[in-house]
Design an enzyme around this catalytic site. Structure first.
Site, PDB file in Angstrom:
ATOM      1  N   LYS A 107      -1.807  -6.287   8.330  1.00 29.05           N
ATOM      2  CA  LYS A 107      -0.766  -6.268   7.183  1.00 29.05           C
ATOM      3  C   LYS A 107       0.464  -6.602   7.778  1.00 29.05           C
ATOM      4  O   LYS A 107       0.871  -6.360   9.060  1.00 29.05           O
ATOM      5  CB  LYS A 107      -0.728  -4.605   6.888  1.00 29.05           C
ATOM      6  CG  LYS A 107      -0.053  -4.667   5.132  1.00 29.05           C
ATOM      7  CD  LYS A 107      -1.329  -5.186   4.194  1.00 29.05           C
ATOM      8  CE  LYS A 107      -0.644  -5.240   2.807  1.00 29.05           C
ATOM      9  NZ  LYS A 107      -1.686  -5.291   1.860  1.00 29.05           N
TER      10      LYS A 107
HETATM   11  P1  NAD Z   1       3.887  -7.307  -7.200  1.00 21.97           P
HETATM   12  O1  NAD Z   1       5.124  -7.301  -6.477  1.00 21.97           O
HETATM   13  O2  NAD Z   1       3.578  -8.522  -7.881  1.00 21.97           O
HETATM   14  O3  NAD Z   1       4.089  -6.086  -8.543  1.00 21.97           O
HETATM   15  C1  NAD Z   1       4.436  -4.786  -8.211  1.00 21.97           C
HETATM   16  C2  NAD Z   1       4.886  -4.048  -9.647  1.00 21.97           C
HETATM   17  O4  NAD Z   1       5.279  -2.943  -9.408  1.00 21.97           O
HETATM   18  C3  NAD Z   1       6.117  -4.921 -10.147  1.00 21.97           C
HETATM   19  O5  NAD Z   1       5.834  -4.918 -11.540  1.00 21.97           O
HETATM   20  C4  NAD Z   1       7.125  -3.664  -9.940  1.00 21.97           C
HETATM   21  O6  NAD Z   1       8.249  -3.804 -10.977  1.00 21.97           O
HETATM   22  C5  NAD Z   1       6.132  -2.449 -10.064  1.00 21.97           C
HETATM   23  N1  NAD Z   1       6.660  -1.285  -9.375  1.00 21.97           N
HETATM   24  C6  NAD Z   1       7.523  -1.075  -8.273  1.00 21.97           C
HETATM   25  N2  NAD Z   1       7.766   0.256  -8.009  1.00 21.97           N
HETATM   26  C7  NAD Z   1       7.234   0.854  -9.268  1.00 21.97           C
HETATM   27  C8  NAD Z   1       7.294   1.986  -9.626  1.00 21.97           C
HETATM   28  N3  NAD Z   1       8.004   3.123  -8.847  1.00 21.97           N
HETATM   29  N4  NAD Z   1       6.563   2.741 -10.774  1.00 21.97           N
HETATM   30  C9  NAD Z   1       6.090   1.641 -11.586  1.00 21.97           C
HETATM   31  N5  NAD Z   1       6.254   0.411 -11.231  1.00 21.97           N
HETATM   32  C10 NAD Z   1       6.745  -0.126 -10.185  1.00 21.97           C
HETATM   33  O7  NAD Z   1       2.871  -6.652  -6.226  1.00 21.97           O
HETATM   34  P2  NAD Z   1       1.228  -6.720  -6.475  1.00 21.97           P
HETATM   35  O8  NAD Z   1       0.883  -7.824  -5.552  1.00 21.97           O
HETATM   36  O9  NAD Z   1       1.131  -6.849  -7.984  1.00 21.97           O
HETATM   37  O10 NAD Z   1       0.572  -5.190  -5.869  1.00 21.97           O
HETATM   38  C11 NAD Z   1       0.816  -4.225  -6.390  1.00 21.97           C
HETATM   39  C12 NAD Z   1      -0.276  -3.138  -5.570  1.00 21.97           C
HETATM   40  O11 NAD Z   1      -1.455  -3.754  -5.603  1.00 21.97           O
HETATM   41  C13 NAD Z   1       0.174  -3.048  -4.311  1.00 21.97           C
HETATM   42  O12 NAD Z   1      -0.360  -1.527  -3.916  1.00 21.97           O
HETATM   43  C14 NAD Z   1      -0.521  -3.951  -3.617  1.00 21.97           C
HETATM   44  O13 NAD Z   1      -0.851  -3.556  -2.104  1.00 21.97           O
HETATM   45  C15 NAD Z   1      -2.000  -3.983  -4.230  1.00 21.97           C
HETATM   46  N6  NAD Z   1      -2.719  -4.945  -3.948  1.00 21.97           N
HETATM   47  C16 NAD Z   1      -2.161  -6.386  -4.258  1.00 21.97           C
HETATM   48  C17 NAD Z   1      -3.285  -7.501  -3.864  1.00 21.97           C
HETATM   49  C18 NAD Z   1      -2.569  -8.971  -4.208  1.00 21.97           C
HETATM   50  O14 NAD Z   1      -3.494  -9.833  -4.029  1.00 21.97           O
HETATM   51  N7  NAD Z   1      -1.594  -9.052  -4.664  1.00 21.97           N
HETATM   52  C19 NAD Z   1      -4.235  -7.240  -3.414  1.00 21.97           C
HETATM   53  C20 NAD Z   1      -4.928  -5.955  -3.014  1.00 21.97           C
HETATM   54  C21 NAD Z   1      -3.963  -5.065  -3.409  1.00 21.97           C
END
Ligand code: NAD
Length: 417
Positions: A107
Site C-alpha cells: 500500500k
Molecule cells: P474515494 O476517494 O473515491 O471515495 C471516498 C468517499 O468517502 C468519498 O465520497 C468521501 O467523501 C467519503 N468519505 C470520506 N470520509 C468520510 C466520512 N467520515 N464519512 C462518510 N464518508 C466519507 O475512495 P474509494 O476508492 O471509493 O475507497 C473507499 C474505501 O474502499 C476505502 O476504504 C478504500 O480503501 C476501499 N477500497 C477501494 C478500492 C478501489 O478499488 N478504489 C478497492 C478496495 C477497497
C-alpha cells in the site's frame, strides 16, 4: 461522529496474532508476517501554483510477496500515517490470498489534502512521488492501483512517469488506468461489483430477496457510488448515502444516478431534493437490510455498534469495523462480510488488467465480469462453507484462509538462506 483514534496497525496485528493461534501457524512464519518486507518513506517537494515549495510526506509499504509481486492502492489523504499504510498493506496480503490471485500485499500513501491542490499540483506531486519509488515498484515487483482520492488520471501519470524513466511504455506497471491506456473494462466499478456479489450471495443464504431489500451506503466515492447504483439496478431500495460532508436519507428509496448528478453539480450529496439531511452517524444506525460502509477505517465502533439496526454489513471499505464493535455485532446476530473478502473485486480486476497488459490483450466487459464473478463466488463459497461447518464468523474464517495460504507459501519457498 468522531472517529475513535484506533490504530489500524494494532487491529491488523491483533487479527494476525489470534488467527495464527487458531490455525497453529509456525511461530517463525508468524514472526515474519508481523513485519513488512520493506517500507520506504519519502519527502516530496512540490512547486505550488503560487511559486512556493511545499514538502509532502509519502510512503510505500510492501508487506509480503511470497505468493507473487506486491500489489496495492495509493491513498492521498490528510490523515495518512505509516501505521495505517502498514495495516492496509497487510490486509492486502490476506485479501489477495483469500481471492486466490498471485500477488502479495502493498500500500502507498501521501499525506496531503487533494481537495486543496490544483490538477497541476496533483500531477507534480504524483510524478515526484513515483520518481522516488522507482527502485521498488514495477510490473514484476510492485504494481500500484487507485484507493481513496486517487483515480484513473493519477494512474495515467504513474504509468507515464514510470515509462519515461524506463524509456519505453510500460502499461503493466500500474492498474486502474483509463481504458485508452490499457485499463481494463469494468475496473472502475470492480470493487463495487464484488461487494454486490457478496450482498447477493448473503441475501440468498439468509432467505432475503434482493428486490426491495433496503440498503444504506456510507461514502459516495468510486466504491460507494458504484455499489449504490449496482444495488439499485438489481432492484434494491437504496434509502441512504453519504460523503465526507454528510448523509441523506429517504425511506421510499433514492435514485443514485440522480444523486450522483447532484453531487457533481454541488460537490456533495447533502441537500438532495426529496431526502432529509442526516449525519454519517445517523446513517450507520438506520434500520435497513444491508449496510455498506464504503469510506474509511474505524467507522463502526464500540460506542455505536449497539445501535446498528442493519441485518447484514458488507465491508466495502478497508477496516471499517473495530474489533470491539465486531464482537458486539456478532452478539447481535448481524451478518458481517469482512473487507478482505467483500472488497476483493478491485484487486481481482486489477490482476485481470495486469494479465491483459502483459499479454497485450483487451478483453470484453462480459469476459472481465465473468472472471470476476467466478473468483468472487469461489472465495465467498470457500469462506461461507467453512464458517457454517465450523460455526464461526466470516471474518475469522477469511483471515484463517488468507493467512493460512500465505503461511503455506512461505513454508514451501523456505526461509533463505
Ligand atoms: P474515494 O476517494 O473515491 O471515495 C471516498 C468517499 O468517502 C468519498 O465520497 C468521501 O467523501 C467519503 N468519505 C470520506 N470520509 C468520510 C466520512 N467520515 N464519512 C462518510 N464518508 C466519507 O475512495 P474509494 O476508492 O471509493 O475507497 C473507499 C474505501 O474502499 C476505502 O476504504 C478504500 O480503501 C476501499 N477500497 C477501494 C478500492 C478501489 O478499488 N478504489 C478497492 C478496495 C477497497
Amino acid at each position: 461522529m468522531d472517529a475513535e483514534r484506533i490504530d489500524p496497525l494494532t487491529v491488523a496485528l491483533e487479527q494476525l496474532r489470534t488467527t495464527a493461534e487458531r490455525i497453529d501457524l509456525d511461530s517463525n512464519i508468524y514472526e515474519i508476517l508481523k513485519y513488512p518486507k520493506q517500507s520506504l518513506v519519502v519527502s516530496i517537494p512540490i512547486k505550488l501554483d503560487n511559486g512556493k515549495v511545499s514538502v509532502f510526506t509519502g510512503c510505500r509499504v510492501q508487506h509480503n510477496d511470497a505468493r507473487g509481486p506486491f500489489k496495492g492502492g495509493i491513498r492521498y489523504h490528510p490523515d495518512v500515517t505509516l501505521n495505517e499504510i502498514r495495516a492496509l498493506a497487510m490486509w492486502m496480503t490476506w485479501k489477495c490470498a483469500v481471492v486466490d490471485i498471485p500477488y502479495g500485499g502493498a500500500k502507498g500513501g501521501v499525506c496531503c489534502d487533494p481537495k486543496e491542490l490544483s490538477k497541476e499540483e496533483l500531477e507534480r506531486l504524483t510524478r515526484r512521488y513515483v520518481s522516488a519509488l522507482m527502485d521498488i515498484i514495477g510490473p514484476f515487483r510492485d504494481v500500484p492501483a487507485p484507493d481513496v482520492y486517487t483515480d484513473e488520471q493519477i494512474m495515467a501519470w504513474i504509468m507515464d512517469t514510470y515509462s519515461r524513466f524506463k524509456g519505453y511504455s510500460v502499461p503493466e506497471c500500474v492498474t486502474g488506468k483509463p481504458i485508452i491506456l490499457g485499463g481494463s473494462e469494468g475496473r472502475t466499478e470492480a470493487t463495487s461489483r464484488g461487494v454486490i456479489i457478496c450482498v447477493r450471495e448473503t441475501t440468498g443464504r439468509l432467505g432475503l430477496k434482493m428486490k426491495g431489500a433496503t440498503v444504506a451506503v456510507q461514502g459516495f466515492g468510486t466504491v460507494g457510488w458504484n455499489a449504490a447504483r449496482i444495488a439499485y439496478d438489481m432492484g434494491c431500495r437504496v434509502i441512504a448515502v453519504s460523503d465526507s460532508r454528510g448523509a441523506i436519507h429517504c425511506e421510499e428509496g433514492l435514485n443514485p444516478y440522480k444523486v450522483y448528478e447532484h453531487k457533481e453539480k454541488n460537490g456533495s450529496v447533502v441537500d438532495y431534493k426529496g431526502c432529509e439531511n442526516v449525519t454519517n452517524g445517523e446513517l450507520l444506525e438506520l434500520k435497513c437490510d444491508i449496510l455498506i460502509p464504503a469510506a474509511l477505517e474505524n467507522q463502526l465502533m464500540k460506542a455505536t455498534a449497539g445501535s446498528i439496526r442493519a441485518r447484514i454489513i458488507v465491508e466495502a471499505a478497508n477496516g471499517p469495523t473495530t474489533p470491539e464493535a465486531d464482537k458486539i455485532l456478532q452478539e447481535k446476530g448481524v451478518f458481517v462480510v469482512p473487507d478482505i473478502l467483500a472488497n476483493a473485486g478491485g484487486a481481482t480486476v486489477s490482476y485481470l488488467e495486469w494479465v491483459q497488459n502483459l499479454e497485450r490483450e483487451h478483453w470484453s466487459l462480459e469476459e472481465v465480469n465473468r472472471k470476476l464473478e467466478s473468483k468472487m463466488l469461489k472465495a465467498f463459497n470457500d469462506v461461507y462453507e467453512t464458517a457454517t461447518k465450523e460455526k464461526s464468523d466470516m471474518r475469522t474464517v477469511a483471515l484463517m484462509l488468507g493467512i493460512g495460504r500465505v503461511g503455506e507459501a512461505i513454508k514451501t519457498l523456505g526461509i533463505w538462506p
